[in-house]
Design a protein around this motif. Structure first.
Motif, mmCIF file in Angstrom:
data_model
loop_
_atom_site.group_PDB
_atom_site.id
_atom_site.type_symbol
_atom_site.label_atom_id
_atom_site.label_comp_id
_atom_site.label_asym_id
_atom_site.label_seq_id
_atom_site.Cartn_x
_atom_site.Cartn_y
_atom_site.Cartn_z
ATOM 1 N N ASN A 1 3.126 -23.711 7.711
ATOM 2 C CA ASN A 1 4.668 -23.046 7.429
ATOM 3 C C ASN A 1 4.616 -21.765 6.807
ATOM 4 O O ASN A 1 4.046 -21.519 5.905
ATOM 5 N N LYS B 1 12.618 -17.363 -0.941
ATOM 6 C CA LYS B 1 13.619 -18.552 -0.107
ATOM 7 C C LYS B 1 14.048 -17.793 1.073
ATOM 8 O O LYS B 1 14.345 -16.406 1.085
ATOM 9 N N ALA B 2 14.454 -18.322 2.023
ATOM 10 C CA ALA B 2 15.182 -17.664 3.337
ATOM 11 C C ALA B 2 16.357 -17.182 2.867
ATOM 12 O O ALA B 2 17.053 -17.570 2.367
ATOM 13 N N GLY B 3 16.530 -15.851 3.555
ATOM 14 C CA GLY B 3 17.859 -15.067 3.384
ATOM 15 C C GLY B 3 17.607 -14.251 1.934
ATOM 16 O O GLY B 3 18.512 -13.520 1.557
ATOM 17 N N LYS C 1 13.519 -13.301 6.288
ATOM 18 C CA LYS C 1 14.418 -13.464 7.538
ATOM 19 C C LYS C 1 14.275 -14.777 7.955
ATOM 20 O O LYS C 1 15.215 -15.351 8.574
ATOM 21 N N GLY C 2 13.217 -15.965 7.529
ATOM 22 C CA GLY C 2 13.613 -17.021 7.934
ATOM 23 C C GLY C 2 12.081 -17.866 7.973
ATOM 24 O O GLY C 2 11.369 -17.203 7.418
ATOM 25 N N LYS C 3 12.181 -19.152 8.565
ATOM 26 C CA LYS C 3 10.485 -19.746 8.531
ATOM 27 C C LYS C 3 10.339 -20.080 9.750
ATOM 28 O O LYS C 3 10.791 -20.102 10.782
ATOM 29 N N GLU C 4 8.803 -19.980 10.090
ATOM 30 C CA GLU C 4 8.060 -20.216 11.230
ATOM 31 C C GLU C 4 6.780 -20.888 10.800
ATOM 32 O O GLU C 4 6.792 -21.341 9.824
ATOM 33 N N LEU D 1 6.920 -18.000 5.910
ATOM 34 C CA LEU D 1 8.054 -17.117 5.774
ATOM 35 C C LEU D 1 7.734 -15.902 6.437
ATOM 36 O O LEU D 1 6.942 -15.168 6.246
ATOM 37 N N THR E 1 6.744 -6.883 9.294
ATOM 38 C CA THR E 1 7.080 -8.235 8.968
ATOM 39 C C THR E 1 5.723 -9.024 8.533
ATOM 40 O O THR E 1 4.888 -9.103 9.453
#
Length: 197
Positions: free
Chosen positions: A142, A100-102, A129-132, A144, A162
């Motif tokens: 999608n 999950k993000a974070g 770090k987040g979604k892109e 992560l 990354t």
């Protein structure tokens, strides 16, 4: 007549686009396997028991390689003509998923190969770090952005990048190096298609 011809042409393009979009691999069809490609490399991804993903890499300029990746992200085994390597986790990597993000985690590993005695343990740190979104040909996924850092016993960095990781496909679609610096670069796959049995 021109209006009718234009309408038919647009309808045919729409149908062709829909048929082409149907070739995009999704979470369900990924279970039957798929192929990711870019110039000089072709990788076949197949689900394997125990949450593993088997990856068969064919390179233009070197010998083929087989990898096993836990959840398609964490390499635990690699085999090629240049040697065999196992990364044995000293903790339960199943607890890291779903990502999950974070989320942040650290897992100790022992690197084993037939020709070298391990000199110590290594630590894999993951930070989501987040979604892109990431584009493979006409398909968009999608992903992560997962910062992976491997350090040795002394704390020295062995590798850092990354990963743009697709949970649906259970695959890393691209890797970014030197992120946030003037040397930043991204290396990723360019196309995806279902694996023909």
């Amino acid at each position: 007549m021109n209006l009718m011809t234009t309408g038919m042409a647009l309808a045919m393009l729409t149908l062709a686009g829909a048929a082409h979009a149907a070739d995009c691999v999704d979470a369900k069809s990924a279970k039957a396997g798929f192929v990711l490609e870019k110039s000089g490399i072709r990788s076949e991804f197949r689900p394997a028991p125990g949450g593993m993903v088997a990856v068969a890499n064919e390179y233009e300029a070197q010998s083929p390689q087989t990898q096993y990746l836990y959840a398609g992200l964490i390499e635990v085994f690699r085999d090629s003509d240049t040697g065999r390597l196992s990364m044995i986790p000293l903790g339960d990597i199943k607890k890291l998923f779903p990502l999950k993000a974070g989320a942040k985690s650290k897992t100790e590993f022992v690197r084993l190969s037939a020709k070298k005695t391990p000199k110590g343990t290594e630590t894999l740190a993951l930070a989501v770090k987040g979604k892109e979104t990431y584009k493979l040909g006409d398909c968009t996924y999608n992903v992560l952005a997962v910062k992976e850092t491997i350090t040795g016993d002394s704390g020295s960095v062995i590798d850092s990048f990354t990963a743009l990781y697709s949970p649906d496909l259970q695959a890393v679609l691209a890797k970014r190096y030197d992120e946030g610096t003037s040397s930043q670069s991204e290396v990723g796959f360019e196309t995806i298609r279902p694996l023909k049995q």
